[in-house]
Enzyme design. Sequence first.
Site, short mmCIF file in Angstrom:
data_model
loop_
_atom_site.label_atom_id
_atom_site.label_comp_id
_atom_site.label_asym_id
_atom_site.label_seq_id
_atom_site.Cartn_x
_atom_site.Cartn_y
_atom_site.Cartn_z
N ASN A 179 -4.87 6.48 -6.99
CA ASN A 179 -5.39 7.85 -6.90
C ASN A 179 -4.39 8.86 -7.47
OD1 ASN A 179 -3.80 7.14 -4.59
ND2 ASN A 179 -4.59 8.90 -3.47
N ASP A 206 1.26 2.73 3.76
CA ASP A 206 0.35 3.75 3.21
C ASP A 206 1.18 5.02 2.94
OD1 ASP A 206 -1.85 5.02 2.22
OD2 ASP A 206 -3.00 5.01 4.09
N ARG A 245 2.49 8.95 -6.38
CA ARG A 245 2.19 10.28 -6.94
C ARG A 245 2.44 10.44 -8.43
NH1 ARG A 245 -0.83 10.73 -2.97
NH2 ARG A 245 -0.01 11.48 -1.01
N HIS A 289 -5.62 -0.50 5.88
CA HIS A 289 -5.38 0.30 7.09
C HIS A 289 -6.44 0.23 8.17
CE1 HIS A 289 -7.66 2.90 4.48
NE2 HIS A 289 -6.61 3.34 3.80
N HIS A 292 1.49 5.29 -2.17
CA HIS A 292 0.98 6.29 -3.12
C HIS A 292 2.18 7.07 -3.66
CE1 HIS A 292 -3.26 6.03 -1.60
NE2 HIS A 292 -2.65 5.67 -0.49
N HIS A 338 0.83 -1.22 0.00
CA HIS A 338 0.00 0.00 0.00
C HIS A 338 0.86 1.27 0.00
CE1 HIS A 338 -3.91 1.93 1.73
NE2 HIS A 338 -3.24 2.81 1.00
O1 DOR Z 1 -4.02 9.84 4.30
C1 DOR Z 1 -4.23 9.43 3.17
N1 DOR Z 1 -3.48 9.87 2.14
N2 DOR Z 1 -5.20 8.56 2.95
C2 DOR Z 1 -5.60 8.23 1.71
O2 DOR Z 1 -6.56 7.52 1.56
C3 DOR Z 1 -4.91 8.75 0.54
C4 DOR Z 1 -3.56 9.24 0.88
C5 DOR Z 1 -2.96 10.12 -0.18
O3 DOR Z 1 -2.94 9.72 -1.34
O4 DOR Z 1 -2.48 11.20 0.15
ZN ZN Z 2 -3.66 4.77 1.06
#
Ligand code: DOR
Ligand code: ZN
Length: 430
Positions: A93, A298, A63, A227, A61, A59
């Site tokens: 995302n 995360d 960017r 999470h 991100h 998990h």
């Molecule tokens: O805190 C978070 N940041 N939760 C999420 O679901 C997305 C993530 C982000 O992409 O910044």
């Molecule tokens: Zn996440």
Amino acid sequence: MSNLLLKNGTLITPEGRKEADLLIENGKIAKISKDIVADGAEVIDCEGQIVMPGVIDTHVHLREPGVTEAEDFITGSKAAARGGVTTFLDMPNNKPLTDSVANLEAKYELAEGRMVCNYGFFIAATGENILELKKADRAIGVKLFMSDSTDIAASGDLDEIFEFLQEKPLTIHAEDKDRIEARKKQFAGVKDPEVHSLIRDDDAAYLAVKKALDLQKKYGTRLHVAHMSSAKEVAELRKFKNEKVTAEVTTHHLFLTTDAYAEKGSLVQMNPPLRKVGDKDALWDGVRDGLIDNVVTDHAPHTLAAKGLSYGEAPSGVPGLETLLPLMLDSVNHGEISLERCVEVLCSRPAEIFGLSRKGRLEIGCDADVVVVDMEREENVGEKGYQSKCGWSPYDGWRLKGWPVLTVVNGEVVMKGGAVEEKFVGEAVA
Ligand code: DOR
Ligand code: ZN
């Protein structure tokens, strides 16, 4: 590609600890035994150190494409190498959202030759793209945001999504939209970041997890709960866990509580938010007793400038790739978890959950994703700077004991003694 011989380490293998050498040939684990002699191989002495599989973080991100001023594939995968993470699974995302086969393929193309570690990409379930989900063979999993965490909450009926995902994991971000909207109104105008934990409270998480577990029961979905953050979710999962349900927890929910707002403010604002000590204890119990399958970062980097905005404007998320393994090793040193369980939650279970059949364990024929750790090494988080482009950590200055000192990805050394080499040896796992 030269062969690599890791000598005299203590190996954590599926059959237990072994004092042995480990030989890597052509990117694979070729031999595990005492006193291996291998002509021409690069030899690294691991006397007194632990040799374990590379960490698999399911998990992150990164960017890219999107907010590349906070992170990109190069800096994010270097942060992984620094932290002993040899494979990560990246969330959809992005800007544009990875919600179609075309966008997923474009993302894999963008990553080609620019990753220091191995990678797989999720596709987003929007509630309107079921046909795309059905065609997305290269998606490592499907991500469903049940609430609006990053402007992309799924809309409409979730039944179709839960019905379709029978084998590929459906990873859910479980927070209840209606509850959050109501609480936002209740706390309107409050500017202290601590209010974040009140608005997106444990009931918001619990209601969404309950709904997802109900749908799972109805359709037999292959569900992965992302999470887990609260004691209430832990209790609900205990009632309904079955062989098609797995769950993860982040390091920030294991190591931080709402007490951190006083010092860190919006730096520790994330979704789902920080909770109380009782929640943290329940999560640790779940990690130790097997209810919770894996531990993730995360990793959600944001620039310090963005984090400096006032509550409501500042984005949610914290980086974590450089601290996941050191935090867990420090806990091993404090007797909170065994090293063997640590290897399960960081390496072998995540590989099983996402079908990475040649990863997550030290076994002949497996991919040579290996980490050497020094359990005695003490370091302050951030003392050598950060690889992540965002350049900060919520654990900045924490003194941790137990650090990765060598990271090997596909048989190539990418980190030694904390220094990362910009070698793009990472491969797509899907
Ligand atoms: O805190 C978070 N940041 N939760 C999420 O679901 C997305 C993530 C982000 O992409 O910044
Ligand atoms: Zn996440």
